[in-house]
Design a protein around this motif. Structure first.
Motif, mmCIF file in Angstrom:
data_model
loop_
_atom_site.group_PDB
_atom_site.id
_atom_site.type_symbol
_atom_site.label_atom_id
_atom_site.label_comp_id
_atom_site.label_asym_id
_atom_site.label_seq_id
_atom_site.Cartn_x
_atom_site.Cartn_y
_atom_site.Cartn_z
ATOM 1 N N ALA A 76 0.828 -1.209 0.000
ATOM 2 C CA ALA A 76 0.000 0.000 0.000
ATOM 3 C C ALA A 76 0.862 1.259 0.000
ATOM 4 O O ALA A 76 0.584 2.207 -0.742
ATOM 5 N N VAL A 77 1.917 1.262 0.807
ATOM 6 C CA VAL A 77 2.810 2.427 0.846
ATOM 7 C C VAL A 77 3.529 2.579 -0.494
ATOM 8 O O VAL A 77 3.678 3.702 -1.004
ATOM 9 N N ALA A 78 3.959 1.464 -1.077
ATOM 10 C CA ALA A 78 4.569 1.522 -2.410
ATOM 11 C C ALA A 78 3.565 2.051 -3.435
ATOM 12 O O ALA A 78 3.929 2.829 -4.329
ATOM 13 N N GLY A 79 2.307 1.657 -3.312
ATOM 14 C CA GLY A 79 1.268 2.148 -4.217
ATOM 15 C C GLY A 79 1.050 3.646 -4.081
ATOM 16 O O GLY A 79 0.881 4.349 -5.082
ATOM 17 N N VAL A 80 1.084 4.147 -2.857
ATOM 18 C CA VAL A 80 0.941 5.597 -2.638
ATOM 19 C C VAL A 80 2.120 6.332 -3.267
ATOM 20 O O VAL A 80 1.938 7.333 -3.981
ATOM 21 N N ALA A 81 3.329 5.842 -3.007
ATOM 22 C CA ALA A 81 4.527 6.495 -3.544
ATOM 23 C C ALA A 81 4.526 6.489 -5.070
ATOM 24 O O ALA A 81 4.775 7.516 -5.710
ATOM 25 N N CYS A 82 4.231 5.341 -5.663
ATOM 26 C CA CYS A 82 4.211 5.242 -7.132
ATOM 27 C C CYS A 82 3.034 6.007 -7.723
ATOM 28 O O CYS A 82 3.173 6.644 -8.770
ATOM 29 N N GLY A 83 1.897 5.945 -7.047
ATOM 30 C CA GLY A 83 0.699 6.618 -7.551
ATOM 31 C C GLY A 83 0.829 8.123 -7.584
ATOM 32 O O GLY A 83 0.174 8.786 -8.381
ATOM 33 N N TYR A 84 1.678 8.669 -6.744
ATOM 34 C CA TYR A 84 1.865 10.117 -6.760
ATOM 35 C C TYR A 84 3.127 10.529 -7.512
ATOM 36 O O TYR A 84 3.086 11.399 -8.368
ATOM 37 N N SER A 85 4.251 9.889 -7.204
ATOM 38 C CA SER A 85 5.526 10.393 -7.710
ATOM 39 C C SER A 85 5.740 10.160 -9.205
ATOM 40 O O SER A 85 6.180 11.077 -9.903
ATOM 41 N N LEU A 86 5.433 8.971 -9.702
ATOM 42 C CA LEU A 86 5.694 8.723 -11.122
ATOM 43 C C LEU A 86 4.818 9.580 -12.043
ATOM 44 O O LEU A 86 5.333 10.219 -12.966
ATOM 45 N N PRO A 87 3.497 9.654 -11.823
ATOM 46 C CA PRO A 87 2.702 10.563 -12.655
ATOM 47 C C PRO A 87 3.068 12.036 -12.440
ATOM 48 O O PRO A 87 2.940 12.848 -13.356
ATOM 49 N N CYS A 88 3.550 12.372 -11.236
ATOM 50 C CA CYS A 88 3.976 13.746 -10.976
ATOM 51 C C CYS A 88 5.158 14.116 -11.877
ATOM 52 O O CYS A 88 5.208 15.213 -12.429
ATOM 53 N N LEU A 89 6.095 13.182 -12.037
ATOM 54 C CA LEU A 89 7.227 13.422 -12.936
ATOM 55 C C LEU A 89 6.765 13.568 -14.379
ATOM 56 O O LEU A 89 7.256 14.435 -15.110
ATOM 57 N N LEU A 90 5.818 12.729 -14.790
ATOM 58 C CA LEU A 90 5.288 12.844 -16.148
ATOM 59 C C LEU A 90 4.556 14.177 -16.345
ATOM 60 O O LEU A 90 4.707 14.827 -17.384
ATOM 61 N N ALA A 91 3.771 14.587 -15.354
ATOM 62 C CA ALA A 91 3.044 15.858 -15.442
ATOM 63 C C ALA A 91 4.020 17.030 -15.490
ATOM 64 O O ALA A 91 3.814 17.994 -16.237
ATOM 65 N N TRP A 92 5.089 16.931 -14.702
ATOM 66 C CA TRP A 92 6.094 17.988 -14.699
ATOM 67 C C TRP A 92 6.775 18.073 -16.065
ATOM 68 O O TRP A 92 6.953 19.163 -16.613
#
Length: 176
Positions: A76-92
């Motif tokens: 679940a913690v890995a899902g939170v980290a991946c769910g926010y950080s990876l798309p955040c990099l793509l959005a940036w």
């Protein structure tokens, strides 16, 4: 959601997962996803007052483990980290090259909350399903496929996440 619809959904969840705490937690998550979809469709925003309880309920459910679902706390913690950080990099990166935002912070928070419920592995499939549904809606119903058009993405993310929750781990999309 009508009372009949809520009752039917509760019966389906109880039949699939037993009439226990996991089915009740998933029902709460589905209610939050529905509320997020309606707010985003009407106002174009996903408020923290709805995304944060969804995230924390998912983490709490994972922390309690056992009869409360298939996703453990580490996943679940890995899902939170991946769910926010990876798309955040793509959005940036998209904003850097196009000069405009491609995905709002509420969408990122919603994907992080879904990560708390599903873990990291199903998230690419959820995001792919949400993108396909959003593109289909834009093309078929709006008939507006311009690069400058902007649509709320939350209803599509919520729908794909709800489908993944309802289908369960044995049939969730993903790469794991």
């Amino acid at each position: 959601m009508s009372m009949l619809g809520a009752g039917t959904l509760a019966a389906v969840l109880a039949a699939r997962h037993g009439a226990g705490p996991y089915a009740a937690a998933v029902l709460c998550a589905l209610a939050l996803l529905l509320a997020l979809s309606l707010v985003d469709a009407a106002l174009g925003l996903l408020p923290d007052a709805l995304t944060q309880p969804l995230l924390w309920l998912g983490l709490l459910r994972a922390w309690m483990g056992g009869s409360l679902g298939p996703v453990g706390l580490h996943d679940a913690v890995a899902g939170v980290a991946c769910g926010y950080s990876l798309p955040c990099l793509l959005a940036w990166a998209y904003a850097l090259f196009s000069g405009r935002a491609g995905m709002g912070r509420g969408d990122l928070k919603l994907l992080a909350a879904l990560g708390a419920w599903l873990g990291a592995y199903p998230l690419p499939g959820v995001l792919l399903a949400a993108c396909a549904a959003g593109l289909s809606w834009a093309f078929l119903w709006r008939r507006d496929f311009r690069a400058r058009a902007s649509y709320p993405f939350g209803p599509f993310l919520s729908g794909a996440g709800a489908a993944a929750l309802l289908l369960g781990p044995e049939v969730q999309w993903g790469f794991g």
